[in-house]
Scaffold this motif. Sequence first.
Motif, short mmCIF file in Angstrom:
data_model
loop_
_atom_site.label_atom_id
_atom_site.label_comp_id
_atom_site.label_asym_id
_atom_site.label_seq_id
_atom_site.Cartn_x
_atom_site.Cartn_y
_atom_site.Cartn_z
N SER A 148 0.85 -1.18 0.00
CA SER A 148 0.00 0.00 0.00
C SER A 148 0.88 1.23 0.00
O SER A 148 2.04 1.21 0.43
CB SER A 148 -0.91 0.02 1.25
OG SER A 148 -1.77 -1.08 1.25
N THR A 185 -11.89 -3.51 -0.24
CA THR A 185 -10.52 -3.10 -0.58
C THR A 185 -10.57 -1.81 -1.37
O THR A 185 -11.30 -1.70 -2.35
CB THR A 185 -9.82 -4.19 -1.40
OG1 THR A 185 -9.77 -5.40 -0.64
CG2 THR A 185 -8.41 -3.76 -1.77
N TRP A 186 -9.76 -0.83 -0.96
CA TRP A 186 -9.65 0.45 -1.67
C TRP A 186 -8.38 0.41 -2.51
O TRP A 186 -7.29 0.16 -1.98
CB TRP A 186 -9.60 1.62 -0.68
CG TRP A 186 -10.89 1.84 0.07
CD1 TRP A 186 -11.90 0.97 0.26
CD2 TRP A 186 -11.27 3.05 0.74
NE1 TRP A 186 -12.91 1.52 0.99
CE2 TRP A 186 -12.55 2.82 1.31
CE3 TRP A 186 -10.67 4.29 0.94
CZ2 TRP A 186 -13.24 3.78 2.05
CZ3 TRP A 186 -11.34 5.26 1.67
CH2 TRP A 186 -12.62 5.02 2.22
N SER A 187 -8.54 0.67 -3.80
CA SER A 187 -7.39 0.57 -4.71
C SER A 187 -7.33 1.79 -5.62
O SER A 187 -8.35 2.19 -6.21
CB SER A 187 -7.50 -0.71 -5.57
OG SER A 187 -7.69 -1.85 -4.76
N TRP A 188 -6.12 2.35 -5.75
CA TRP A 188 -5.94 3.50 -6.64
C TRP A 188 -6.17 3.11 -8.10
O TRP A 188 -5.82 2.01 -8.51
CB TRP A 188 -4.52 4.08 -6.53
CG TRP A 188 -4.16 4.74 -5.23
CD1 TRP A 188 -3.13 4.38 -4.40
CD2 TRP A 188 -4.79 5.87 -4.64
NE1 TRP A 188 -3.07 5.21 -3.31
CE2 TRP A 188 -4.10 6.16 -3.44
CE3 TRP A 188 -5.87 6.67 -4.98
CZ2 TRP A 188 -4.43 7.20 -2.60
CZ3 TRP A 188 -6.21 7.72 -4.14
CH2 TRP A 188 -5.51 7.98 -2.97
N HIS A 234 -10.10 6.38 -6.35
CA HIS A 234 -9.88 4.95 -6.05
C HIS A 234 -11.20 4.21 -6.25
O HIS A 234 -12.29 4.80 -6.27
CB HIS A 234 -9.35 4.76 -4.63
CG HIS A 234 -10.36 5.04 -3.56
ND1 HIS A 234 -11.25 4.10 -3.08
CD2 HIS A 234 -10.63 6.19 -2.87
CE1 HIS A 234 -12.02 4.62 -2.15
NE2 HIS A 234 -11.67 5.91 -1.99
N GLN A 236 -13.62 0.95 -4.81
CA GLN A 236 -13.85 0.18 -3.60
C GLN A 236 -14.70 -1.04 -3.92
O GLN A 236 -15.82 -0.92 -4.42
CB GLN A 236 -14.56 1.03 -2.53
CG GLN A 236 -14.83 0.29 -1.24
CD GLN A 236 -15.54 1.14 -0.20
OE1 GLN A 236 -15.76 2.33 -0.43
NE2 GLN A 236 -15.90 0.55 0.92
N LEU A 254 -3.12 3.40 0.03
CA LEU A 254 -4.04 2.38 -0.50
C LEU A 254 -3.25 1.41 -1.37
O LEU A 254 -2.10 1.68 -1.78
CB LEU A 254 -5.14 3.02 -1.34
CG LEU A 254 -6.01 4.12 -0.72
CD1 LEU A 254 -7.03 4.61 -1.76
CD2 LEU A 254 -6.72 3.63 0.52
N ARG A 255 -3.86 0.30 -1.70
CA ARG A 255 -3.32 -0.59 -2.71
C ARG A 255 -3.63 0.02 -4.07
O ARG A 255 -4.37 1.01 -4.18
CB ARG A 255 -3.95 -1.98 -2.57
CG ARG A 255 -3.61 -2.62 -1.24
CD ARG A 255 -4.42 -3.89 -0.99
NE ARG A 255 -3.92 -5.01 -1.80
CZ ARG A 255 -4.36 -6.27 -1.66
NH1 ARG A 255 -5.31 -6.54 -0.75
NH2 ARG A 255 -3.88 -7.22 -2.41
#
Length: 262
Positions: A148, A185-188, A234, A236, A254-255
């Motif tokens: 992250s 999961t929050w991801s860019w 991001h 989610q 974030l991931r």
Amino acid sequence: MEEVYVNVSHLDSDDKITSRKQTGPRSSESRFHGAVVLCLGLLSVFLLAGLIGLAVHYYNSMQCSATEVSAVKNNLTELLQASYDKILSLFEERDLLRTISKHMENNLTELRAQLTAMTEKSDWPKDRCCPAGWKMFGRTCYLLSVDSGSWDKGRQDCRDRGADLVVIDSREEQVFLSDLAPVDTWSWIGLTDKEVEGTWKWIDGSSLTTSYWDANQPDNGGGDPNCGEEDCAHIQTGKKITKNWNDLSCDASLRWICEKMA
């Protein structure tokens, strides 16, 4: 000449007596015959009236039966016509379905032939695949990071791998990415408005045309000074596919999701 005197009053009296004696029985007999004739006449009238009544009743009965028969006939005719119309409709629907089915079959055959031709002419390598840990969707490979970090760190990691942060340009890709990571999961992703606030662009320079923002997003922190500027986007997982984007401070940890051609 000798005159002869006759007692006319006596003769008249006797004659009247005789006449009364002679006409009495005849008068009774006449009255009897008259009564008989009258009774027979009345009986005839009553019989005639009865016959007329029976005739009228019979006629009415016949009329009622004829009306009922006519009604039944009309109902049967309507039912038969309705059944006939339904059968015609079913035949028409059957013919229409056959036509549609044939048309679809022809289209599928043509489409199959086109796909086969495209595959044969394509220069896409048959043995092309994604590196270990990456997942393929279409002709593209995707990687969900284990680490992250900030938005910039995530983009640099993608570049080091010969990729970049993901650019979402189709609904199918959005659906795929929404299930790529575990729930919550929050991801860019490669979307930012760093250059001009409120003007969101992808990292390849293309403008944002189709978005999947969550409700009331993007809000640039909603005016909360603790949030700072929220210039990076991001995705989610675990939320509604059409509403799972959010803007966040680019320094948040974030991931991230990388993307590259296979």
